[in-house]
Design an enzyme around this catalytic site. Sequence first.
Site, PDB file in Angstrom:
ATOM      1  N   ASP A  17      -4.065   0.469  10.027  1.00 22.76           N
ATOM      2  CA  ASP A  17      -4.119   0.412   8.474  1.00 22.76           C
ATOM      3  C   ASP A  17      -3.484  -0.773   8.142  1.00 22.76           C
ATOM      4  O   ASP A  17      -2.750  -1.294   9.002  1.00 22.76           O
ATOM      5  CB  ASP A  17      -3.764   1.527   7.678  1.00 22.76           C
ATOM      6  CG  ASP A  17      -3.618   1.435   6.232  1.00 22.76           C
ATOM      7  OD1 ASP A  17      -4.889   1.079   5.749  1.00 22.76           O
ATOM      8  OD2 ASP A  17      -2.592   1.431   5.755  1.00 22.76           O
ATOM      9  N   ASP A  19      -2.681  -2.204   4.327  1.00 22.97           N
ATOM     10  CA  ASP A  19      -1.741  -2.131   3.256  1.00 22.97           C
ATOM     11  C   ASP A  19      -0.666  -1.147   3.299  1.00 22.97           C
ATOM     12  O   ASP A  19      -0.977  -0.021   3.596  1.00 22.97           O
ATOM     13  CB  ASP A  19      -2.478  -2.173   1.983  1.00 22.97           C
ATOM     14  CG  ASP A  19      -3.140  -3.463   1.479  1.00 22.97           C
ATOM     15  OD1 ASP A  19      -2.634  -4.264   1.424  1.00 22.97           O
ATOM     16  OD2 ASP A  19      -4.488  -2.939   1.397  1.00 22.97           O
TER      17      ASP A  19
END
Length: 221
Positions: A17, A19
């Site tokens: 991922d 953020d």
Amino acid sequence: MPDSIFPGREFAAFLFDMDGTILTSIAAAERVWAAWARGHGLDVEAFLPTIHGVRAVETVRRLNLPGVDAVAEAEAITLAEIAEVRGIEAIPSAAGFLAGLPAGRWAIVTSAPRALAERRLQAAGLPIPPLMVTAEDVEHGKPAPDCFLLAARLLGVHPAECLVFEDTAAGIAAAEAAGAAVVVVTATHAHSFRTPHPTIADYAGLAGTVGQAGSLALSIH
């Protein structure tokens, strides 16, 4: 000798991922979303925790605001986020960790649109990988597993052979549904996070160790 976070287990690929996992953009994102929320009469403090880990269009859509076009609003929010990069920075030691991984054996899998993802990676001084799955690439965003399934397929590996690096409940649920192993990055967590998965604060002292057959292990040095 280095220790492994997953003793005796190796992986075909690492999926990250973005953020909260390899970079922090919380302050920038929350400035944009707070302004949007105030403009729509929302309780900003209650609303902001709901924006992380999912696509903007789904955040807007689930509010069911009368007369609001979720797609148009999400596009406007994305443009505002692209323009707001103050305070975006890499999670400690993430750049070195990514640089040590073999090309073609890792990908970024994010709920952000591609233009925003590239902007934030550049702002944080992180590389844009050859493979990045973004909001536009799947019909169903996290917590659906589509994004991780797609990344595994494009890398030519089985999802169960992947290790996913995540930080949010939606992302963890997506990885679990895809059948992948999960490690939770807690660098941006303001409160304790209960999870059955291994956790890391950041990437300091970590390495993706490459085995003789090209497999990856997550090692602590």
